[in-house]
Structures are given as structure tokens and as C-alpha cells.
Design a protein around this motif. Sequence first.
Motif, short mmCIF file in Angstrom:
data_model
loop_
_atom_site.label_atom_id
_atom_site.label_comp_id
_atom_site.label_asym_id
_atom_site.label_seq_id
_atom_site.Cartn_x
_atom_site.Cartn_y
_atom_site.Cartn_z
N GLU A 264 12.83 -4.92 19.06
CA GLU A 264 12.89 -3.92 19.26
C GLU A 264 12.54 -2.66 18.67
N ALA A 265 12.74 -1.88 19.50
CA ALA A 265 11.50 -0.45 18.76
C ALA A 265 11.67 1.30 18.28
N VAL A 266 11.51 1.16 17.62
CA VAL A 266 11.81 2.57 17.58
C VAL A 266 11.04 3.17 17.19
N CYS A 267 10.48 4.78 17.92
CA CYS A 267 9.84 5.84 18.18
C CYS A 267 10.11 7.18 16.45
N ILE A 268 8.97 7.46 15.57
CA ILE A 268 9.37 7.50 14.53
C ILE A 268 9.23 8.61 13.93
N ILE B 202 7.66 7.84 5.38
CA ILE B 202 8.49 7.06 4.60
C ILE B 202 10.41 7.14 5.11
N PRO B 203 11.00 8.60 4.90
CA PRO B 203 11.65 8.36 5.84
C PRO B 203 12.31 8.14 7.07
N ALA B 204 11.09 8.48 7.94
CA ALA B 204 11.58 8.01 9.53
C ALA B 204 11.23 7.07 9.87
#
Length: 451
Positions: free
Chosen positions: A49-53, A65-67
Motif C-alpha cells: 500500500e502507499a499513502v501520499c503524505i 510527524i503528524p501526517a
Amino acid sequence: MKLFRKMLIANRGEIAVRVIRACKELDIKTVAIFSDIERESLHVRFADEAVCIGPADSKYSYLNIPAILSAAELTDSEAIHPGYGFLSENPQFAEACATAGITFIGPSSESIGIGGDKAKVKQLLKKQGIPVIPGSDGPVESEGMAMKIAKRIGFPIIIKASSGGGGRGMRIVNRKQDLPQALQMAQGEALTLFGSSEAYIEKYLPSIRHIEIQILADDRGNVIHLGERDCTIQRRHQKLIEESPSPVATAKFRKKIGELAVRAARAIRYKNAGTIEFVVDHKQNVYFIEVNTRIQVEHPVTEELTGIDIVKEQLKIAAGYPLPYKQSQIELSGHAIECRINAEDPEKFVPFPGRIAFFLPPGGYGVRVDTAAYTGWTVPPHYDPMIAKLIVHGEDREDAIAIMRRALDEFIIEGIKTNIPFHKKVFSHPDFIKGYFNTNFVDKINPPNEK
Ligand code: ADP
């Protein structure tokens, strides 16, 4: 062995790919994070999986850090591997992971905090009888204090940022009259680069080698070392070539420096994989310089030599398993060397980002390439210019050099400039071949006025 169900890798580039590979082999699901210009990056493609932050600027993405924590929570990740750079040596990040109930793959936030304060850790280890370079005991508070110390230890001196890293935040001072301005500039630079103006002073040693020890420590008090890496070939205090064994290390020397490193790791209650860095003078005097509380760029050199997958060991230690080896079971076989391949102008040593028109890494016996680059990928200008690590493993140093020369000849990277021509120059230099060099070697073969 089921270590973790799912892990988020809080990094990019070759190290993210390296960690994903280890996870796949251990049947751990992976989550990549990426900035919005890295959708086409290999770590994104390889992860489950991949998440754009966030945007390209790492302040808002790979350092956010929060993202990152919300990406971990959103994907139900049990653990986070920080890689190197970015948040890997940020105690607040390790702490925030712990608070969120996520396993941080690395030492405790306390150990990271101690390791990150270079002046403090030096003082602490000096008290434990670990040899350190003469200099200030802790940070220098005033010009007067700096003058007094410089008078005691003699010029040249080096001013170092307490929170420095990556070869930045250091300033050599040769003459008394230059000290006041140099101190002011060093403190100013330290504040801009690292958010703290704290700096300390050391005697500048003109002819040294950088030799570091890879440590593995579990949470049951077992600490072992995996031999040394010689990282003397540097430019602007940044490593370019690393090898093991060091051409100057005898078995007796290895035992001595290895034991010092284990003592240092114990003194700061170190857990997980880490590195204790030393400099060594021409009389083989050893001085501690710093602790790196993370996986290092050059870890594959040690993996090739010992047959131990250091990233897998990191995961096992973090999951609470004891070290499966005793010191006496560690065997070093042959000789390994790594070249850092950077997207840069080899003459000027300045980054050279851009689209890679053609990428063909070398292969064959004794060759390993750790990279996230491929044909058609664009090297972004926003991050570190290192795009590949070329690692060779030979029977002995001569064999490893021969493999490296052959591999450097085979490596094709078109569309951007790289430092491969620089590496070729080093590997045909008679002093390098003989193992005669110190940290000034690169300036010797590429004098600053020719750049
Ligand atoms: P960083 O944390 O930025 O990597 P280090 O303290 O590890 O900084 O030092 C990086 C390099 O700078 C060393 O490998 C060595 O080449 C050089 N260096 C550091 N301290 C000294 C010193 N006292 N004298 C000479 N060279 C030094």
C-alpha cells in the motif's frame, strides 16, 4: 517467525526499497509513504500500500510527524521503520510512535536523544574511559572559553555543531585570529541547519582514518559487533566509499576497537542496530567521535562480510527476539567495498538531478546494487542526490577492487551526470590500491582549485 503484520516505511529511495525487501521475505505487509512528486517511485510500486503524505518539500512530507502517524493509523500499521536521514534520529518521532502504540524500529527515544547530542555523548563516554579527541568538555559558551580551550589543545581545531550530522556544521580553524569569527559563524550555521546553536571544540587531527563499528544489541542486554567499516574516503566530511575489513586493521586492532564500541553501546543502553564511529591516527590511536542510532547507508558492506541481514535483525530485535549469535560466532569472510553513486557533476561535486534516459546496473558474481532508480525515473532535486549503492564482495581486497572496476565499467546511467568517473579514478589510483590513504585523499586526487 511472524514479527509484524504490517509495517510503514517512513522513508524513500533505496533504503525504503531495502526495508520493503526484508519485510517481503519475512511475510510482513508494507506501507510506503510518498510526497506528491514521487508517485512513480520504486518504493511506492514495491509496497503493498502507499499513502501520499504531502508536497515535495520534505518539511511537509518525509519530516511531517503528524501526517506519517496518521498514515500509519489509517493503514493499521503495527510498526514504523525510519530508514536513515529524515526522522530516523528524531527522539520526538520515536516517542510519538510509542505513544501511538506503534513499534519504532530502532533504539529508545532516550538513546536517540543521547546519541543526537554529540557534545554530551562524548562527555558521557569519556567518563566511562572511552578515548575521545581532546577538546571542550561539552558545549562552548563564549569566545573566551573557546580561546582558552584552543590555547590548551593547540591549533588547528575543529568547531562542531552538537546536533550536527551528515558532515555538515563543522568548521576547521587554523589560526588564533580566525577563531572569534569562525565560532560565530559555526554557531549561526548550527542554528540554521539543526535548530540549535550549540557547538563544541576538538583538536583537528590532520591525518586520520574513519573507522566505525556495526553494533547489534537486543533488549536482553546482549551486545555484539559485526566488525569495522573503513569510511576514510570522504569529501567535505561525507562518505563516498566504504570497505571492510579496513586495510589497516589487524585482528588485535579489531578486537580492541570492537570491545570499545560494545562498551560505548552498553554505556548508553543501546538497543537495535547502531554504529559507533571512531577516528584512528597514524599511530593507531583510536578516538570515539559519535554514535549513529539508526541503520546506516553503508550497512550492506557488513552484510556481505558477515552473511547477516542487518535490516532483518533490526526487525527481530524490535519484536523482542534475542540475538541469535554470540560474538564468537561472528565470522568475517573476504572483502567488501561500497561506492555511493550520486547524481552529480563529477568535476564540481554539485547535484545533477533530472530524468534518467537509460539505467543499466552491473551484475555478475560478487556484485550487489541497492537502488530505487530505473530507466525513465526522474531524480528529484529536493532530496539527497545518492541514487545507488554499488557493493562488491571479493575473496580479498585485490579481488574486490578488480570486481569493483569491472562493475563500474558496466554501470550505464544516461541522461544525468553521476560520480562514476570519480570512482573509476579512485579505483585505479596506486595509493588507494595499496590502502595508503587518509581523509584528505579526495582533495589530493581532486585538488579544490581544479573543481
Ligand atoms: P557527522 O555527524 O556530521 O558525520 P562526525 O563527527 O561523524 O560528523 O565527523 C565526520 C567526519 O569529519 C569524520 O569522519 C572525519 O573525517 C572528520 N572529523 C571529525 N572530527 C574530526 C577531528 N577532530 N579531526 C579531523 N577530522 C575530523
